[in-house]
Design a protein around this motif. Structure first.
Motif: not given
Length: 538
Positions: A155-162, A176-182, A275-277
């Motif tokens: 599957v394809t997930c989204h990775l946030f980076s700061l 799981a998504t790249g929306g506002q919640e993520a 996703i938690a793991e």
């Protein structure tokens, strides 16, 4: 002389001349002409060879036509300009080009296009100005896509980076998504790990989670309401990069960081059950990256971040709800639709409005203030995630619907409906009939609400061995398994009794889990004093 450079040959000839050798003798020993000897005598550096004159080409008569097309492209829209293929086709169809290959035309276009742009003042090279970042002042944020194997499925997930611009310290979060919640969850997690908020600006591109509209080609943006509230809560100063590829250069640190993280930590593709793991693995990778050194810097990432950590703005005391509250209505299938996916709820809530807290990777469903269901968020659209437990009351009235139930198929795929359940169900149906046997299975499934799954499975296996195909028999064996389980409540209850094997008291069991009471014992002295005063006044 073969194998000798012209400069070395000239040096040898000049040594021979200084030694007194004649020109003829040098010609004979060095195998050169008299012109070479004379040229070496005049200069130690060989003169460059004269370039061969350009030979004519069959393309020469058509070069002015090609240049006209390239000049016209300077004013044409970017997506409607001539390609080499289009130029070649036009030359063949409109100008009757023959005897010239496509490769020849493509090579000339590739060479001539940047020259034409430069001649007309277009296409100047961008100049990258080196920047100095102050400690604790600046950060960069971006999203990237990663591929993982989730429960055996790719599957394809989204990775946030700061990423902090000074130290290079980066904090990542998968969702799981790249929306506002993520977007919000990634910020909150990064701020918690960093221990503060950058004191200066954080650079962003035009993510839909933050930007509702880009005004022209300027840096002005119309921000979303929740993003405005989030920035106000954490005192974030946002800097928006230019749209398009030019804006990527303004936050090149985080652009390169996501690629570095994928190549160095996600190869080979990680295999996880949730996703938690995956986020636990990512947190470990971020910690390990504190020991790496970026380029030729003197300090590691962790050492540089230690210098800027104290300069960050403090975090607010109140938490910020990153999830999105929704109020869908439960349909007749005991499901709610959230972002084009369906999730089950207890069947007693059919046709009632409920509340859903949608997070980046999961969602929680509430009946009023009481949580009634929790689901991992589905990837993609048009899917469904159903729990068999939500349909048990309805299946008690309609046992014939269980064999083909979608919730049952999903329970089998998830491994919660085990082979032991299947074997006991088949034996119960054979003994009592399909309807009665299925109802007995439903009563067994209801035991999962009060006992641990492994205890119920142990009870089912014991009942199978004993040939007991009633729900009461499974419940009895499951409670026996719970009594022998060191982590079960029954063991704690038995441990609270003095005599082994004695039935435990529920009150004593509850008291054992209460914290110690450090309050002083009650005293009646103040009341005695009041009584004494009342006697004196009387």
């Amino acid at each position: 002389m073969p194998g000798v450079s012209r400069t070395a040959l000239y040096a040898a000839i000049r040594r021979d001349l200084r030694a007194g050798l004649s020109t003829r003798e040098i010609q004979r020993t060095r195998h050169v002409t008299w012109r070479t000897v004379k040229a070496a005598e005049e200069s130690a550096w060989p003169q460059p060879r004269a370039a061969y004159p350009d030979r004519g080409s069959k393309l020469d008569p058509f070069k002015p036509v090609i240049e006209e097309m390239l000049v016209a492209d300077l004013e044409a829209p970017r997506k409607q300009r001539h390609t080499a293929t289009r130029i070649f086709n036009r030359l063949v169809n409109e100008h009757h080009l023959t005897g010239v290959s496509y490769d020849t035309v493509r090579a000339y276009v590739r060479q001539r296009r940047p020259q034409m742009q430069a001649e007309h003042g277009r296409g100047e090279a961008d100049v990258f100005v080196p920047q100095t970042h102050l400690p604790g002042r600046e950060g960069e944020v971006d999203f990237g896509e990663i591929t993982v194997r989730l429960r055996g499925e790719l599957v394809t997930c989204h990775l946030f980076s700061l990423r902090m611009s000074y130290s290079g310290k980066a904090v990542h979060r998968a969702s799981a998504t790249g929306g506002q919640e993520a977007f919000f969850e990634g910020h909150v997690h990064a701020f918690d790990v960093l221990g503060g908020v950058p004191a200066g600006k954080i650079r962003y591109d035009n993510l839909k989670a933050a930007v509702a509209q880009v005004i022209g080609f300027s840096r002005q943006r119309v921000e979303t309401d929740r993003w405005i509230a989030f920035r106000s809560h954490f005192d974030v100063d946002a800097f928006y990069c230019q749209p398009g590829i030019k804006g990527a250069h303004e936050k090149g640190g985080v652009e390169g960081d996501i690629g570095f993280f994928r190549r160095n930590h996600l190869v080979p593709v990680p295999e996880v059950d949730s996703i938690a793991e995956l986020n636990e693995l990512i947190d470990g990778y971020d910690t390990a990256d504190d020991h790496r050194r970026i380029g030729h810097r003197l300090h590691t990432v962790g050492e540089a971040f230690a210098a800027e950590k104290t300069l960050l703005k403090p975090l607010p005391l109140e938490p910020f709800e990153t999830g999105l509250w929704l109020t869908p209505r439960v349909d007749r299938y005991a499901q709610v639709t959230v972002r084009s996916n369906r999730y089950s709820v207890p069947s007693r809530l059919i046709h009632r409005p409920i509340r859903v807290l949608l997070n980046a990777s999961d969602l929680t469903i509430y009946d009023g203030r009481t949580p009634v269901a929790h689901h991992e968020r589905l990837l993609g659209k048009g899917g469904s995630r159903l729990e068999l437990d939500h349909y048990l009351e309805a299946l008690t009235r309609k046992p014939g619907a269980l064999p083909g139930a979608t919730a049952l198929e999903q329970a089998r795929a998830a491994g919660t409906f085990t082979a032991a359940h299947e074997a006991w169900w088949a034996a119960a149906c054979k003994t009592h009939g399909d309807t009665a046997g299925t109802r007995a299975l439903i009563e067994v499934l209801l035991l999962h609400r009060h006992l641990r799954s492994e205890q119920v499975v142990a009870g089912i296996q014991a009942a199978l061995q004993a040939g007991a195909f009633t729900a009461d028999a499974v419940a009895l064996e499951a409670r026996k398994a719970a009594d022998t389980d060191p982590s079960s409540v029954a063991t704690n209850c038995a441990a609270a009794n003095d005599e082994p094997g004695q039935v435990g008291s529920l009150t004593e069991q509850r008291l054992t889990h209460l914290p110690s009471d450090t309050r002083p014992l009650p005293t009646m002295t103040p009341y005695d004093q009041l009584l004494g005063r009342s006697k004196e006044t009387s």
